[in-house]
Design an enzyme around this catalytic site. Structure first.
Site, short mmCIF file in Angstrom:
data_model
loop_
_atom_site.label_atom_id
_atom_site.label_comp_id
_atom_site.label_asym_id
_atom_site.label_seq_id
_atom_site.Cartn_x
_atom_site.Cartn_y
_atom_site.Cartn_z
N ASP A 146 -4.05 -6.57 -5.21
CA ASP A 146 -3.20 -7.65 -4.70
C ASP A 146 -3.10 -7.58 -3.18
O ASP A 146 -4.05 -7.14 -2.52
CB ASP A 146 -1.82 -7.55 -5.36
N HIS A 201 3.47 -10.50 -2.07
CA HIS A 201 3.02 -10.79 -3.43
C HIS A 201 2.80 -9.53 -4.26
O HIS A 201 3.26 -9.42 -5.40
CB HIS A 201 1.75 -11.63 -3.36
N SER A 366 1.10 -15.47 -11.62
CA SER A 366 1.15 -14.16 -10.96
C SER A 366 2.35 -13.35 -11.42
O SER A 366 2.29 -12.13 -11.50
CB SER A 366 1.24 -14.33 -9.44
#
Length: 938
Positions: A146, A201, A366
């Site tokens: 990620d 994220h 996600s």
């Protein structure tokens, strides 16, 4: 001459829905070298071809390398140079991105905000109930691919993996894995060993998986005790390349091979096209027993018909995850597809950790994906000896069936443990039954369809299954026999012929005979036919109305009366796109990005010539109503419209009728554009109805001038000849190797004495005369190919096509061909005279000196004066004397190049040209020997 062409073999295809094309990296690409090449020589060849590039070779897959070039260098040119190296295959490096769809300002950290773990609406994963059984283990390691991980965050720090084989800060690769000081993981985006998250994220994903519990800080992860390793390959904005992800997979596989218990990787990203190197890297994880948990995507896309990668790769270790909200409703952004998306998990307004340190709400697949990854971490702790594929099976079979999710995912909603105490963490004698496709199928009447059902007792497959339909019980076995593809996989196949005219349901029966909720209904439909007919064109000059469409624009046309459509419905208005798309239900797209069919843009459409057309730069899109009621016709015409960036306009039209469901597509001129855009070479041609399609062509030159197609019932001309056979009769389906075809035809039934003339079009638009019953040969390039047999009797022509795929040579085939080539070279070198070759350099020199003109040499040009007198141009010459002063001998020549003893030499009086030669691998020469040949650039 009147022609009737009946195309009897049309491609019915399923492919991608419209989506934005994937972007390609401007600074990197992927190369794969043939395993037969010596590794050192292969890497050396790569670095020689691109001396300014960096070549990173993967440790666990040594045939794979990532090539990165200076930011302003040309990737396209570099890829072409690399692909010229024998044994090297070049792949584009697609850009990908994080799959979070939204975020808001930080909020207070409260467990009650974590609805995905525990909610009164009960569409959560039942985490508190599961924690009574298992809270996780520090022996279980999860890889997070990620934007990185904030390993300093107080809610993450305790569960971040620390490399025990590295000494922090000593600048040494202590564990010899190619990464210096990889304490918490690595960063392939920046090429270093610090995976600190600068983009939020990855840390958000990590918090859902394994934020520390009961520490008085913010949120709680699903697995209280687990270890997480960060691999940063996405930048601060959430964008990265597939090569970066491949390097992450290589890193984790190397750790697994060295003894780190990596159970799964979390992959909350996507956006690229199919790419073989990434697929190979995921398959390597599958072989090592590492699960690859992937976000399905946020485009509201059907992944069954339009794959979204990497979630859509067909590998056993992938779990593809969709998203639902707190009320159990599929998220409006989530991708779906019961064949390709496995499970749904909480993914809307998910609270978790982000750098700061703080906490934020994100939404996206996600966010759903780490719920599944966290569940896998708990299961791996509960069942430490369970193989990865069994963990996946148990997780999916413990999913909760929800009717509103049946057309979205294959198994249902994620749940760790049920109300009765059984489930993924405590499965005891719990049999689950699944319909492994959408609960509602629509198939063409009379076609064969295979229904798939699954049955497991926990993670153990059930051996037999019964399905009830229309009062008949079908007993099925999971034994690998008959229709069952694989024995013991818990998947049961029921082949049926859809020969009913309504809807039939198929219901799985439990062991005790009770009906289960594993039900699929199959509704039949009848597709009209798409055929070629005698050419006719409706002239609307003098009565047309200009729609004034520009580039990538659209409008609707209302003729003032209902027109009939091929499915026997009617429409009052028709959607007209500047790009040759006709929406029969009044909706459609103005996109220039044509795809294979079905495109699933609207319920009924005619793809007249779907491509990037631009009436704004020439021609017009216009319409007219011709005829009188009740026989009126609506004619929509593209008159002299060029493709975007082209100058040659094309003219074609669609005709819809008031009293007939037949739709005509007439092509007057489709050859006036450039060769790559004429004849439908870059267009989609076909018809679509409710997700089912008849594709006449996709980026294939299947059209020609003065040609007509018809969507509707086919009428057989009694004067048409009858093609009785056309088939591939011999050949090897490899590039440019001869493929044989054989065909026969009979005279028309009403003219049995008529002469039938045959011709074959091998896909290039040229009809070659053919004799019935003989074998005709042609070679073809790689890809889907088509050959067509034409039979003409009098004024009527019919056709039949066959389609086939030409595959590239396999590595084994290439190896055998290489061996044969090397043996051939050895034979020639051993006895050159036997092959008519000159056997010595001296003999060759004598022959050339005796007949220099025959070999392209100019014997007169042998002094500085004669060279200087040559006009500008390129000359192949030979020198009769030794040259020791290049500047004096070659006067004002721009440069020369020559070759000797396996080395390329060059010279120029200009330093800039000499520098370019050096960059391209030439050695600068300062003198020449008599008898040497050279190229002179004057």
């Amino acid at each position: 001459m009147r022609k009737t062409l009946l195309a009897t073999s049309l491609l019915v295809a399923s492919a991608s829905a419209f989506a934005a094309p994937a972007e390609i990296s401007e600074t990197s690409f992927i190369v794969v070298t043939d395993s037969s090449m010596v590794r050192a020589s292969a890497v050396s060849a790569l670095k020689t071809a691109l001396p300014k590039a960096t070549v990173k070779t993967l440790k666990t897959m040594p045939d794979f390398s990532v090539v990165r070039i200076p930011e302003k260098a040309s990737v396209k040119a570099a890829m072409q140079r690399m692909s010229a190296i024998p044994g090297v295959t070049v792949y584009p490096d697609y850009k990908v991105h994080a799959l979070a769809s939204s975020s808001v300002v930080a909020v207070d950290p409260m467990f009650s905000e974590l609805w995905g773990l525990d909610s009164s609406y009960d569409f959560d994963i039942n985490a508190p109930e599961a924690w009574n059984i298992q809270t996780g283990s520090a022996d279980v390691v999860i890889g997070i691919i990620d934007t990185g991980i904030d390993y300093t965050h107080p809610d993450l720090q305790a569960n971040v993996w620390v490399n025990p084989r590295e000494v922090p800060g000593n600048g040494i690769d202590d564990d010899n894995n190619g990464w210096v000081d990889d304490i918490y993981g690595i960063d392939t985006a920046n090429g270093d060993s610090d995976p600190f998250d600068d983009g939020d994220h990855g840390s958000h994903v990590a918090g859902t998986i394994g934020a520390a519990a009961n520490n008085g800080e913010g949120v709680t992860g699903i697995a209280w005790n687990t270890k997480m390793i960060g691999c940063k390959f996405l930048d601060i904005d959430g964008f990265g390349t597939e090569s970066g992800a491949i390097e992450c997979l290589d890193y984790f596989l190397d750790l697994k091979n060295s003894g780190v218990n990596i159970v799964a990787t979390n992959n909350s990203w996507g956006g690229g096209f199919f790419n073989q190197p990434l697929l190979d890297a995921i398959e390597a994880h599958n072989d090592a027993g590492i699960l690859f948990i992937a976000a399905a995507g946020n485009e509201s896309n059907n992944n069954d018909t339009s794959p979204s990668y990497p979630a859509s790769y067909d590998v056993d270790n992938i779990i593809s995850v969709a998203a639902h909200d707190e009320f159990g409703t599929p998220a409006d952004f989530t991708n779906y597809g019961p064949q390709s998306v496995d499970i749904s998990a909480p993914g809307v307004d998910i609270l978790s950790t982000v750098p700061g340190p703080t906490y934020e709400l994100f939404s996206g697949t996600s966010m759903a994906t780490p719920h599944v990854t966290g569940a896998v971490a708990l299961m791996a702790a509960q069942y430490p000896d369970m193989p990865a594929h069994e963990i996946k099976t148990l997780l999916l079979n413990s999913a909760v069936y929800e009717s509103n999710l049946s057309s979205y995912v294959g198994y249902g909603r994620l749940q760790l443990i049920g109300a009765d105490g059984s489930g993924a963490l405590n499965c005891i004698d719990q049999t689950s039954y699944r319909s492994l496709q959408s609960d509602e199928l629509s198939v063409e009447s009379g076609t064969d369809v295979t229904l798939l059902f699954g049955a497991y007792n926990c993670m153990t497959s059930v051996s037999t299954l019964s399905v009830l339909s229309n009062g008949v019980i079908y007993p099925l076995s999971d034994d690998g026999q008959g229709a069952d593809a694989v024995a013991g996989d818990g998947v049961f196949s029921l082949p049926v012929t859809a020969n009913w005219n309504t809807t039939r349901t198929f219901t799985v029966l439990a062991d005790n005979g009770d009906l289960t909720n594993a039900v699929v209904s199959v509704t039949t439909y009848t597709m009209p036919e798409l055929t070629e007919i005698p050419f006719e064109y409706v002239d609307i000059s003098g009565q047309s109305i200009n729609l004034y469409l520009g580039d990538d624009s659209a409008t609707t046309v209302s003729p003032g009366f209902p027109v009939m459509l091929p499915d026997n419905s009617t429409a009052d208005s028709i959607y007209v796109s500047s790009n040759g798309f006709i929406g029969l239900d009044g909706n459609g797209t103005a996109s220039f990005g044509n795809t294979r069919l079905p495109a699933n843009i609207n319920s009924q459409a005619v793809y007249l010539h779907w491509s990037d057309l631009n009436p704004g730069s020439g021609g017009a899109v216009q319409y007219a109503v011709v005829g009188t009621a009740p026989e009126r016709k609506l004619v929509i015409e593209y008159a002299d419209v060029p493709p975007y960036g082209d100058t040659g306009g094309m003219t074609f039209q669609i005709v819809l009728q008031e009293s007939s469901p037949t739709v005509m597509m007439n092509y007057l001129d489709v050859t006036s554009a450039s060769s790559t855009r004429s004849n439908g070479a870059n267009a989609t041609i076909g018809y679509e109805l409710d997700g089912n399609a008849l594709q006449f062509g996709y980026n294939e030159a299947v059209l020609r001038d003065q040609m007509s197609l018809k969507v509707g019932s086919q009428e057989i001309d009694p004067l048409a000849p009858v093609i009785t056979e056309f088939r591939v009769s011999s050949g090897v389906f490899r590039p440019e190797l001869p493929i044989g075809f054989s065909g026969t035809a009979e005279a028309p039934p009403e003219a049995p004495d008529a002469t039938v003339e045959l011709a074959i079009d091998f896909g290039d638009g040229v009809q070659v005369p053919y004799e019935a019953g003989t074998e005709a040969f042609s070679g073809f390039p790689i890809g889907l190919q088509r050959a067509t047999l034409f039979a003409t009797a009098g004024e009527v022509t019919v056709s039949r096509s066959v389609e086939f795929v030409i595959y590239d040579y396999t590595s084994d085939e290439q190896e055998l061909m290489g061996q044969a080539y090397e043996q051939g070279v050895a034979d020639v070198v051993t006895d050159p005279a036997a092959y008519g070759l000159i056997s010595s350099l001296a003999d060759a020199a004598d022959i050339i000196r005796q007949n220099p003109e025959v070999y392209g040499l100019a014997p007169v040009v042998n002094t500085p004066e004669t060279l200087a007198a040559l006009p500008a141009g390129k000359y192949l010459l030979g020198t009769p004397v030794d040259i020791t002063n290049m500047y004096e001998y070659f006067g004002n020549a721009k440069y020369i190049i020559t070759y000797k003893d396996g080395v390329n030499y060059g010279w120029s009086r200009y330093q800039g040209i000499r520098d370019i030669m050096v960059d391209r691998g030439y050695t600068i020469i300062n003198q020449m020997d008599a008898g040497m040949g050279y190229w002179l650039y004057q």
